[in-house]
Design a protein around this motif. Structure first.
Motif, short mmCIF file in Angstrom:
data_model
loop_
_atom_site.label_atom_id
_atom_site.label_comp_id
_atom_site.label_asym_id
_atom_site.label_seq_id
_atom_site.Cartn_x
_atom_site.Cartn_y
_atom_site.Cartn_z
N ASP A 213 28.90 -3.59 -13.15
CA ASP A 213 30.13 -3.17 -12.45
C ASP A 213 29.84 -2.07 -11.43
O ASP A 213 30.60 -1.11 -11.31
N GLY A 214 28.71 -2.21 -10.76
CA GLY A 214 28.39 -1.27 -9.70
C GLY A 214 27.73 0.01 -10.15
O GLY A 214 27.27 0.80 -9.32
N HIS A 215 27.66 0.25 -11.47
CA HIS A 215 27.07 1.48 -11.97
C HIS A 215 25.65 1.24 -12.48
O HIS A 215 25.43 0.26 -13.20
N ILE A 216 24.75 2.12 -12.11
CA ILE A 216 23.39 2.03 -12.65
C ILE A 216 23.38 2.62 -14.05
O ILE A 216 23.77 3.77 -14.26
N LEU A 217 22.98 1.79 -15.01
CA LEU A 217 22.99 2.22 -16.41
C LEU A 217 21.60 2.49 -16.96
O LEU A 217 21.46 3.15 -17.99
N ALA A 218 20.59 1.93 -16.29
CA ALA A 218 19.25 2.05 -16.86
C ALA A 218 18.22 1.71 -15.80
O ALA A 218 18.55 1.13 -14.75
N THR A 219 16.97 2.06 -16.09
CA THR A 219 15.89 1.82 -15.14
C THR A 219 14.59 1.61 -15.89
O THR A 219 14.42 2.09 -17.02
N VAL A 220 13.70 0.86 -15.27
CA VAL A 220 12.39 0.62 -15.84
C VAL A 220 11.36 0.73 -14.73
O VAL A 220 11.61 0.34 -13.59
N ARG A 221 10.22 1.28 -15.07
CA ARG A 221 9.11 1.43 -14.14
C ARG A 221 7.92 0.75 -14.79
O ARG A 221 7.64 0.97 -15.97
N MET A 222 7.24 -0.11 -14.04
CA MET A 222 6.10 -0.82 -14.63
C MET A 222 4.96 -0.89 -13.64
O MET A 222 5.14 -0.62 -12.44
N GLY A 223 3.77 -1.26 -14.12
CA GLY A 223 2.60 -1.35 -13.26
C GLY A 223 1.35 -1.32 -14.11
O GLY A 223 1.41 -1.42 -15.34
N PRO A 224 0.20 -1.17 -13.46
CA PRO A 224 -1.05 -1.13 -14.23
C PRO A 224 -1.12 0.13 -15.09
O PRO A 224 -0.72 1.21 -14.65
N ASN A 225 -1.64 -0.02 -16.30
CA ASN A 225 -1.74 1.13 -17.20
C ASN A 225 -2.86 2.07 -16.79
O ASN A 225 -2.73 3.28 -16.92
N LYS A 226 -3.95 1.50 -16.31
CA LYS A 226 -5.10 2.28 -15.83
C LYS A 226 -5.61 1.61 -14.57
O LYS A 226 -5.34 0.43 -14.35
N PRO A 227 -6.36 2.34 -13.76
CA PRO A 227 -6.93 1.71 -12.57
C PRO A 227 -8.21 0.95 -12.88
O PRO A 227 -8.70 0.96 -14.02
N GLY A 228 -8.76 0.32 -11.88
CA GLY A 228 -10.08 -0.28 -11.97
C GLY A 228 -10.24 -1.26 -13.12
O GLY A 228 -9.42 -2.18 -13.25
N PRO A 229 -11.27 -1.07 -13.95
CA PRO A 229 -11.55 -2.03 -15.02
C PRO A 229 -10.47 -2.08 -16.11
O PRO A 229 -10.59 -2.87 -17.03
N GLY A 230 -9.43 -1.24 -15.98
CA GLY A 230 -8.33 -1.29 -16.93
C GLY A 230 -7.04 -1.81 -16.31
O GLY A 230 -5.99 -1.84 -16.96
N SER A 231 -7.12 -2.25 -15.05
CA SER A 231 -5.89 -2.54 -14.30
C SER A 231 -5.27 -3.90 -14.65
O SER A 231 -4.20 -4.22 -14.12
N HIS A 232 -5.89 -4.66 -15.53
CA HIS A 232 -5.30 -5.95 -15.94
C HIS A 232 -4.34 -5.76 -17.11
O HIS A 232 -3.72 -6.72 -17.58
N ILE A 233 -4.23 -4.54 -17.60
CA ILE A 233 -3.26 -4.24 -18.65
C ILE A 233 -2.11 -3.46 -18.02
O ILE A 233 -2.34 -2.46 -17.33
#
Lengths: 186, 186
Positions: B79-99
């Motif tokens: 109803d037009g109001h922001i109730l929640a948010t999520v941020r996602m992406g790689p957990n670690k860079p380089g050799p860990g970036s597939h997680i």
């Protein structure tokens, strides 16, 4: 008897690390960076022990490794040559800042001389002295057996292993251990 | 039938989340930040769920939460109001970036409506679609039982718990769970 010698005697370093007497651990400064980079760069490029971008640029590495307080970076010198370095500080900010962490880099040519152990003991003492309640390693590569054994010999335990979390250039996907050492009685 | 409706049907969201039909999850933009900050700020100040500095400034929070690609941030509106948010992406860079990893913030007034679950499913789908091989949460506060149960219901398991790694404003030192969901067959 110097303070440093006293620390060594108290920890028994001289006894377990022949040759340690000529070694010196001191705080890293910006002036150390050119020498440090010769240690850090090949380790980052090899990509088999740290989850860092393999193409990390020198200035990014410097900002990462020589982070400002409350982080602290030290170098280990022997006969005027820097052989290894350790970076330590809070593992997380805010409500997690009472747990420390540390990262170590030893020049490959200097392996097998107890230098990792010496720097590990230095980091544990540094973090304990500053009131940290424990030390957490966030990702010890499962195939880095020498490191796993070293930390275990210093009292760290494997809290858990995230499966296949590290892409090793030779072994493919291997686990990352989370390791922990409490510094206060539970 | 819209693509969004198809996703909901495939996941059964409409059935398990009454009211979800009027909700919309969309990528966050800088224009959302003033509204987002009203959700993020009290959660950061409370200091009971995230290891972030409790005095984090708005601009620091914005840089952290609206991180550039490959990270991705979404908002959930109703109803037009922001109730929640999520941020996602790689957990670690380089050799860990597939997680991958993800962090969630739901306005306290919107708790109990299945919003965390909806955003969790969104994050899992987003990371899976981009080829991440697993999702790691680095520090789920042990006393945040609703979150622990939610992630377990989505298939996450507790890989390990770092004892006393979080200083809770009411409960004192409590553990931080490392949780993991594999996205590919082992």
């Amino acid at each position: 008897m110097t303070g440093q010698r006293q620390v060594r005697d108290a920890e028994g370093w001289g006894a377990v690390n022949p040759g340690a007497e000529s070694r010196l651990i001191e705080p890293a400064t910006a002036a150390h960076w050119p020498d440090l980079w010769t240690i850090v760069e090949p380790i980052v490029r090899a990509g088999d022990t740290y989850a860092l971008p393999r193409d990390l640029r020198a200035e990014e590495a410097r900002d990462l490794w020589l982070a400002p307080p409350p982080s602290h970076t030290a170098v280990l010198r022997q006969d005027g040559h820097i052989l290894a370095t350790v970076r330590m500080g809070p593992n997380k900010p805010g409500p997690g800042s009472h747990i420390g962490t540390a990262a170590f880099m030893v020049a490959p040519a200097a392996h097998g001389r107890g230098i990792g152990r010496e720097l590990g003991q230095y980091a544990v003492a540094w973090l304990r002295d500053r009131g940290y309640r424990g030390i957490q390693f966030n990702g010890v590569v499962q195939t880095n057996h020498a490191a796993v054994r070293l930390w275990q010999s210093l009292g760290f335990t494997i809290v858990g292993t995230v499966p296949d979390a590290f892409e090793h250039p030779e072994h493919g996907f291997v686990g990352l251990h989370i390791m922990f050492l409490p510094l206060v009685a539970g």
